[in-house]
Design an enzyme around this catalytic site. Sequence first.
Site, PDB file in Angstrom:
ATOM      1  N   LYS A 191     -14.370   7.212  35.096  1.00 20.08           N
ATOM      2  CA  LYS A 191     -14.848   5.863  34.809  1.00 20.08           C
ATOM      3  C   LYS A 191     -16.336   5.907  34.478  1.00 20.08           C
ATOM      4  O   LYS A 191     -17.087   6.723  35.000  1.00 20.08           O
ATOM      5  CB  LYS A 191     -14.609   4.940  36.010  1.00 20.08           C
ATOM      6  CG  LYS A 191     -13.145   4.833  36.436  1.00 20.08           C
ATOM      7  CD  LYS A 191     -12.306   4.157  35.373  1.00 20.08           C
ATOM      8  CE  LYS A 191     -10.881   3.905  35.841  1.00 20.08           C
ATOM      9  NZ  LYS A 191     -10.086   5.125  35.980  1.00 20.08           N
ATOM     10  N   ASP A 192     -16.743   4.991  33.612  1.00 22.01           N
ATOM     11  CA  ASP A 192     -18.100   4.955  33.084  1.00 22.01           C
ATOM     12  C   ASP A 192     -19.129   4.729  34.191  1.00 22.01           C
ATOM     13  O   ASP A 192     -18.899   3.966  35.126  1.00 22.01           O
ATOM     14  CB  ASP A 192     -18.213   3.828  32.053  1.00 22.01           C
ATOM     15  CG  ASP A 192     -19.371   4.018  31.097  1.00 22.01           C
ATOM     16  OD1 ASP A 192     -20.466   4.378  31.555  1.00 22.01           O
ATOM     17  OD2 ASP A 192     -19.178   3.810  29.885  1.00 22.01           O
TER      18      ASP A 192
END
Length: 352
Positions: free
Chosen positions: A94-95
């Site tokens: 995830k970013d």
Amino acid sequence: MTQSKEGKARWRLDWPTSSGIRPASALLKASPEDFRVTEYLGPEFEGAQAGDKGAGEHLCVRLEKTGDNTEYVASELAILADTKTFEVGFCGLKDRHAVTVQWFSLYRPGMESEDAELLSAIARRWPVLAHRRHARKLRRGEHEHNGFELVLREVSGDRSQIDAALNLLAERGAPNYFGPQRFGLAGGNLDKAVTLDPTRLNRKRGGRRGGGGRASKNVLYFSAARSWLFNEVLAERVSAGNWFAQLPGEPSENGESTGPLWGDGGTQATGEQEKLERSVIARHPEFERLFSSTRMKPERRALVTQPIQLRWDWVEDNTLRLHFLLPPGQYATTVLGDLFELQDMSLSRDNK
């Protein structure tokens, strides 16, 4: 691939859109709160919020994080749990420049009595939204969906055209390109892939930790090359206007259009579709050789990414909020990039 005046390789990192144009421009990730991602593992795990604490050797925790990438959080959880990094599992990366909610698993057999103390320590670093015991380690791609709540700012374009494009996106989807982040800054991961010795990718990784950083980097570069070739085939289909329809020779059981994740032997397609795919790959012999000596099985990937339950509302004249779900391995930035010329504001924060 082309060459710059300095001889440095340059790679295409922006591929044709479904309509040939982008009807609008916008700022993406003006703040982490403008890019919210929630990982959904299914009813079994979502029930943990209702008091289902499960059973098994792995303690699973659902965290909310901002400003930390997934691998960093996993390594910090390993320290807090006094376990090995490879004993921490998660379903997807995830970013960092986002508010993200996701699950992690920690291998802690027979240590149920110590869960409360560990959860308290974790909660001092990140909000713990839920937890449960589970029989297996969480692995990549095992989640059902990622949910996105995104805010685009300084949207420029005709609102009626944007709404029409979003309606078409909801109906037909967008080309399922791999996102540019997979290829590194200015295609740096592809530059590295060109120099790889493909025979080294067949060697078994030694040691409990899985062979160290160099082996992991090589796999990353190899995967980048494979993904880039997929994008090149998809771009050919988009340019021909047949990316959303299954063509003769595509080995798909459910009628969806697919493209090649290149491997040993090339592609699973046959007939005219095989000829098309091989002709595109043949333009890049520097990558074609990577697959000639490896044992990577050819696979297929959907050419269409279909946002689920897409809805949107205009917060202000130039601010747009969107909600949708995507399956694992598909990119929200790819979906938005088919409609908007995006300026990712997190890149400027990285360069400060």
